[in-house]
Design a protein around this motif. Structure first.
Motif, PDB file in Angstrom:
ATOM      1  N   ARG A 185      23.243  -7.006  13.050  1.00 50.30           N
ATOM      2  CA  ARG A 185      24.205  -8.011  12.595  1.00 50.30           C
ATOM      3  C   ARG A 185      25.562  -7.782  13.262  1.00 50.30           C
ATOM      4  N   HIS A 186      26.060  -8.810  13.917  1.00 46.56           N
ATOM      5  CA  HIS A 186      27.383  -8.802  14.525  1.00 46.56           C
ATOM      6  C   HIS A 186      27.580  -7.609  15.467  1.00 46.56           C
ATOM      7  N   VAL A 213      12.118  -9.132  13.797  1.00 48.43           N
ATOM      8  CA  VAL A 213      13.500  -8.766  14.093  1.00 48.43           C
ATOM      9  C   VAL A 213      14.420  -9.873  13.591  1.00 48.43           C
ATOM     10  N   PHE A 214      15.595  -9.464  13.135  1.00 51.58           N
ATOM     11  CA  PHE A 214      16.590 -10.397  12.607  1.00 51.58           C
ATOM     12  C   PHE A 214      17.935 -10.058  13.230  1.00 51.58           C
ATOM     13  N   PHE A 215      18.561 -11.045  13.874  1.00 55.76           N
ATOM     14  CA  PHE A 215      19.885 -10.867  14.470  1.00 55.76           C
ATOM     15  C   PHE A 215      20.845 -11.894  13.878  1.00 55.76           C
ATOM     16  N   GLU A 216      22.079 -11.478  13.694  1.00 53.29           N
ATOM     17  CA  GLU A 216      23.135 -12.365  13.176  1.00 53.29           C
ATOM     18  C   GLU A 216      24.375 -12.200  14.052  1.00 53.29           C
ATOM     19  N   ILE A 217      24.925 -13.330  14.507  1.00 60.68           N
ATOM     20  CA  ILE A 217      26.077 -13.309  15.395  1.00 60.68           C
ATOM     21  C   ILE A 217      26.979 -14.512  15.089  1.00 60.68           C
ATOM     22  N   PRO A 218      28.203 -14.536  15.601  1.00 64.01           N
ATOM     23  CA  PRO A 218      29.030 -15.749  15.457  1.00 64.01           C
ATOM     24  C   PRO A 218      28.423 -16.909  16.238  1.00 64.01           C
ATOM     25  N   ASP A 219      28.610 -18.113  15.725  1.00 68.46           N
ATOM     26  CA  ASP A 219      28.079 -19.307  16.387  1.00 68.46           C
ATOM     27  C   ASP A 219      29.132 -19.909  17.306  1.00 68.46           C
ATOM     28  N   LEU A 268      25.346 -17.472  13.163  1.00 71.41           N
ATOM     29  CA  LEU A 268      24.085 -17.936  13.727  1.00 71.41           C
ATOM     30  C   LEU A 268      23.042 -16.844  13.520  1.00 71.41           C
ATOM     31  N   MET A 269      21.909 -17.214  12.910  1.00 69.10           N
ATOM     32  CA  MET A 269      20.851 -16.256  12.601  1.00 69.10           C
ATOM     33  C   MET A 269      19.591 -16.596  13.384  1.00 69.10           C
ATOM     34  N   ILE A 270      18.939 -15.562  13.865  1.00 65.99           N
ATOM     35  CA  ILE A 270      17.660 -15.749  14.549  1.00 65.99           C
ATOM     36  C   ILE A 270      16.654 -14.748  14.002  1.00 65.99           C
TER      37      ILE A 270
END
Length: 409
Positions: A185-186, A213-219, A268-270
């Motif tokens: 995440r981030h 897998v789970f990723f979180e970032i700014p959109d 933004l999550m994937i």
């Protein structure tokens, strides 16, 4: 070293093509440059003990380049030598009730979706460990957290004895830590060789096809359409939209199983699963390259007017003798003050994170105050760096008896 940031910023009237830079997302040679900010702090969240140390903090340049092959945006002037994340890197957000609710809801959703109970979890870029510990508490899981800024024992948790923290940058040498679920995440926005990074994650999984897998970032779509210049700063060398993020994961041997936004559409999550054969399955949220080009053009065409409006507001409030403070001392604050080159227009910066109080902001030199400071100061305006916290901040101000205008950035 410098005594004070001297910032020049501009949106290029016509996008300038540069053949000198390679896209770290797809290796295409040649990027279109569309925005630059010069002489900004190379770190926004390192806590400095003295004002002079903050004013002498090293600076670098930001020049955003757009890849018309994969839609990725990167700072072509980024220098990895400044990636000095350490325990004094203070990005913990869990002092906010608003953020904690979001984290709790997210943790519960992931636990239910992937049956994360009595499992082994890995978090890459775990910061101070809040989210990993939460996942382990709620699901009775075991965890490994990898981050150069982690401080073992900083976050108190009933799951502390089931979590191992590694104070290091994630690399191939940590490939043994896979477990049953990988989250990040981030962190990816701080990574310049994005393709290499995601490939490392994929290689660590090997032929275990059931490891999500789970990723979180700014959109970045929001950044471009809202002209959110406060979300453009040196540490963030990589900027993703749904399309560019999904293309990266597919190119590295993943199938995208879900793609969505959250937290006021800021994040933004994937979610993805490893596959043996390349996947061509796209997600409805992915924008086309033509749409991305239009968003880049819109930002480049209109950002100058937004910057000028904010400069005029700050100058007017100062001329009127109004007391104006910024709430939120993190990266958004640093970008806001330095991009506008109006550090002298703001005297105080407020933050609820007690680990920031009494410290000084890199490149800006302002001392970070606690919210209680406002009881005596009684500001005329409070500029909130992230509008999602306006209700929370308004409630705190009311409880402290501070009557002021709350201005969301």
């Amino acid at each position: 070293m410098i005594q004070q940031p001297s910032v020049k910023n501009s949106a290029l009237k016509e996008t300038a093509y540069s053949a000198d830079h390679q896209c770290p997302n797809c290796t295409h040679q040649g990027l279109s440059l569309f925005y630059e900010v010069r002489n900004v702090p190379v770190h926004s969240c390192l806590m400095l003990s003295t004002q002079q140390e903050a004013l002498d903090f090293p600076c670098g340049d930001v020049a955003l380049g757009f890849c018309d092959r994969c839609g990725f945006v990167t700072n072509v002037l980024f220098d990895s030598k400044w990636s000095a994340y350490a325990p004094n890197y203070e990005d913990q957000q869990s002092f906010s009730p608003t953020f904690n609710k979001f984290a709790l809801d997210l943790a519960n959703r992931l636990i239910e979706k992937y049956d994360l109970r009595d499992k082994d979890l890995v978090e890459i870029g775990c910061s101070k460990g809040d989210f990993l510990l939460l996942l382990c508490e709620l699901g009775n899981n075991r965890g490994v957290g990898i981050d150069p800024s982690v401080v073992a024992g900083r976050v108190k948790s009933q799951a502390a004895d089931r979590v191992k923290f590694i104070q290091d940058y994630y690399s191939q040498k940590h490939a043994e830590y896979v477990g049953d679920f990988i989250c990040c995440r981030h962190t990816l926005e701080h990574i310049h060789p994005t393709f290499e990074f995601i490939r490392t994650v994929r290689r660590s999984i090997g032929d275990r096809a059931n490891i999500p897998v789970f990723f979180e970032i700014p959109d970045t779509t929001r950044v471009l359409r809202d002209m959110a210049f406060e979300d453009i700063y040196y540490e963030h060398c990589s900027y993703f939209t749904p399309g560019s993020l999904a293309r990266l994961f597919r190119s590295c041997g993943f199938e995208v199983t879900d793609l969505y936004r959250d937290y006021g559409d800021q994040y933004l999550m994937i979610e993805a699963l490893p596959v043996d054969l390349p996947s061509d399955k796209t997600h409805p949220l992915e924008e086309t390259l033509e749409q991305m080009k239009e968003d880049v053009h819109y930002f480049a065409t209109n950002i100058k007017n937004k910057l000028e409006t904010w400069k005029q507001n700050l100058e007017q409030w100062q001329a009127q003798g109004q007391r104006v403070v910024v709430w939120g001392s993190g990266s958004k604050c640093v970008a806001f003050l330095t991009t506008l080159n109006t550090i002298d227009k703001i005297q105080y910066v407020i933050d609820i994170n007690p680990h920031r109080h009494g410290k000084f902001i890199p490149g800006v030199g302002k001392e970070i105050k606690s919210p209680e400071f406002l009881k005596e100061y009684q500001p005329d305006r409070v500029i909130v760096m992230n509008s999602i916290y306006c209700d929370e901040i308004g409630q705190m101000l009311n409880e402290m008896g501070v009557v002021t205008e709350v201005v969301p950035l």
